[in-house]
Enzyme design. Structure first.
Site, PDB file in Angstrom:
ATOM      1  CG  ASP A 109      -1.823   1.200   1.227  1.00  0.00           C
ATOM      2  OD1 ASP A 109      -2.330   1.548   0.150  1.00  0.00           O
ATOM      3  OD2 ASP A 109      -2.028   1.784   2.292  1.00  0.00           O
ATOM      4  CG  HIS A 136      -2.064   1.754  -3.338  1.00  0.00           C
ATOM      5  ND1 HIS A 136      -2.472   2.748  -2.480  1.00  0.00           N
ATOM      6  CD2 HIS A 136      -1.670   2.375  -4.456  1.00  0.00           C
ATOM      7  CE1 HIS A 136      -2.322   3.918  -3.064  1.00  0.00           C
ATOM      8  NE2 HIS A 136      -1.835   3.725  -4.266  1.00  0.00           N
ATOM      9  CG  ASP A 263      -5.789   4.874   2.865  1.00  0.00           C
ATOM     10  OD1 ASP A 263      -4.800   4.508   3.526  1.00  0.00           O
ATOM     11  OD2 ASP A 263      -5.697   5.265   1.683  1.00  0.00           O
ATOM     12  CG  HIS A 267       0.347  13.299   5.899  1.00  0.00           C
ATOM     13  ND1 HIS A 267       1.486  12.537   5.705  1.00  0.00           N
ATOM     14  CD2 HIS A 267      -0.571  12.805   5.040  1.00  0.00           C
ATOM     15  CE1 HIS A 267       1.258  11.635   4.751  1.00  0.00           C
ATOM     16  NE2 HIS A 267       0.006  11.765   4.338  1.00  0.00           N
ATOM     17  N   GLY A 282      -3.170  11.981   1.523  1.00  0.00           N
ATOM     18  CA  GLY A 282      -3.731  11.258   2.662  1.00  0.00           C
ATOM     19  C   GLY A 282      -4.564  12.116   3.579  1.00  0.00           C
TER      20      GLY A 282
HETATM   21  O1  DOR Z   1      -3.572   8.956   0.549  1.00  0.00           O
HETATM   22  C1  DOR Z   1      -2.874   8.001   0.856  1.00  0.00           C
HETATM   23  N1  DOR Z   1      -1.990   8.074   1.883  1.00  0.00           N
HETATM   24  N2  DOR Z   1      -2.972   6.889   0.150  1.00  0.00           N
HETATM   25  C2  DOR Z   1      -2.130   5.862   0.328  1.00  0.00           C
HETATM   26  O2  DOR Z   1      -2.290   4.890  -0.328  1.00  0.00           O
HETATM   27  C3  DOR Z   1      -1.024   5.963   1.293  1.00  0.00           C
HETATM   28  C4  DOR Z   1      -1.345   6.894   2.356  1.00  0.00           C
HETATM   29  C5  DOR Z   1      -0.184   7.284   3.203  1.00  0.00           C
HETATM   30  O3  DOR Z   1       0.601   6.423   3.619  1.00  0.00           O
HETATM   31  O4  DOR Z   1      -0.059   8.482   3.518  1.00  0.00           O
HETATM   32 ZN    ZN Z   2      -3.324   2.946  -0.684  1.00  0.00          ZN
HETATM   33 ZN    ZN Z   3      -3.343   3.148   2.766  1.00  0.00          ZN
END
Ligand code: DOR
Ligand code: ZN
Ligand code: ZN
Length: 387
Positions: A109, A136, A263, A267, A282
């Site tokens: 992923d 993914h 998911d 951050h 993310g």
């Molecule tokens: O938006 C996302 N953030 N999609 C992902 O597949 C990984 C994830 C991340 O690790 O920040």
């Molecule tokens: Zn993903």
């Molecule tokens: Zn993910």
């Protein structure tokens, strides 16, 4: 003794797609804060993705996450190991060794597996351990530096697009490889109508394919990204069209979708507080998922509580080969207590997560978890984490 009159008691909710960020990215989240966020959101177990630093691609990494979860966790942590060493590339990780140390699934992923031959080797290997490969689906050749859904939004915003086909081609490829290898395939975060149609057809054929969708891909669309370029809405895969979101909701209602996952991708403020193109992909989700599902699916009559429990508790456990939870005496005592009438507003200051990058700040929701029990012990009581 808690008075639970007016509450709904369900098997403990499981979020099978979460990024806890430890080891390596503890400024974003760690196992203590991420599992607190999970309990606060009503979850009694999460499956942790391996895109940490170092990547969880060996048995010691699996043991590390398990040990930290046992020491500081507020919910169960199910470990997903990486399919390939370091994520990406063409060296298989030792999935058998990780399996022996308790890994319950394998995934790349965040990166995806670009080479079809590598994907086939991963599936041939994983099949021996009877564990699903979670994928993914992202074709880098098509996705490139895409920032938002390719189409109206990318044109309107003047940004590089991430086409639906960049996801659908990989879903089609991986279903074909599922047919070839017989390995169970779990398609992570499906976001497009045609991607879901591919899964629907694979299931009709009898292939061992399952899939998941996120609240943000159901309840937000590319239209929400305005000229202020809100980086909280930068996510991979990107927010799609209203027609795609409607198709995902239809798939939840008709049984095509197996699981709702967050998911959860925390951050730091400073990473998100910069230009859209430079911000990481993310958004968080653990503390908003249940409220969104209750508000937009259950209250609206799209699904009932039984189907919600299927999507958020029963199916994730089954896919990950976890013991089922029933409300019968003698069952694993993982329970979530829901107040279906609690009205609340999502606030940036109200999270147990270290991160604030929710796409739903300001949303007015009805329904939330008030209590969680893991193995018979309270992890949240009346909305407060039990220390
Ligand atoms: O938006 C996302 N953030 N999609 C992902 O597949 C990984 C994830 C991340 O690790 O920040
Ligand atoms: Zn993903
Ligand atoms: Zn993910």
């Amino acid at each position: 003794e808690r008075d639970l009159s007016g509450k709904v008691v369900v098997p403990g909710l499981v979020d099978m797609h979460v990024h806890l960020r430890e080891p390596g990215f503890e400024q974003k989240e760690d196992i203590a804060s991420g599992t607190r966020a999970a309990a606060h959101g009503g979850f009694t177990a999460v499956c942790a993705m391996p895109n940490t630093s170092p990547v969880i691609d060996n048995a010691l990494g699996v043991e590390y996450v398990k040990a930290r979860a046992a020491a500081v966790g507020k919910c169960r942590v199910i470990v997903a190991g990486a399919c390939s060493k370091g994520l990406g590339g063409d060296t298989l990780a030792d999935m058998g060794d990780m399996r022996a140390h308790g890994a319950k699934a394998f995934t790349d992923d965040g990166r995806g597996i670009q080479d079809a031959g590598m994907m086939r080797r991963v599936m041939d290997y994983a099949k021996q351990f009877d564990l699903p490969v979670m994928v993914h689906c992202q074709d880098d050749g098509l996705v490139g530096e895409g920032q938002v859904n390719e189409g109206v939004a990318s044109t309107r915003l003047g940004m590089l697009g991430w086409p639906a086909e960049g996801e659908e081609i990989e879903i089609a490829r991986d279903i074909a490889l599922c047919r070839l290898t017989g390995c169970a395939l779990h398609v992570q975060h499906v976001t497009t109508a045609r991607g879901l149609d591919l899964v629907r057809a694979a299931k009709a054929e009898g292939l061992p394919v399952t899939c998941e969708v996120t609240p943000h891909h159901m309840f937000l669309t590319e239209d929400a990204i305005g000229p202020d370029y809100p980086t909280a809405l930068k996510v991979n895969p990107p927010l799609r069209t209203a027609a795609d979101a409607a198709a995902l909701i239809a798939g939840v209602a008709d049984g095509t979708v197996d699981a709702i996952v967050t998911d959860h991708a925390p951050h730091t403020d400073w990473e998100k507080d910069r230009e859209f193109e430079l911000a990481p992909f993310g958004m968080t989700g653990l503390e908003t998922s249940l409220g969104l599902v209750l508000t937009h699916l259950v209250r609206e009559g799209v699904i009932g509580y039984e189907r919600m429990v299927e999507l958020m508790a029963v199916a994730p456990r089954a896919i990950l080969h976890e013991e089922p939870v029933t409300l019968a005496a003698g069952s694993v005592a993982d329970l979530t207590v829901i107040d279906p009438e609690a009205a609340w507003t999502v606030e940036a200051g109200g999270f147990c997560s270290k991160a604030n990058n929710s796409g739903f700040v300001g949303a007015e929701l009805v329904g939330r978890a008030t209590d969680t029990y893991v193995g018979g012990y309270a992890t949240m009581e009346d909305g407060a984490i039990v220390e």
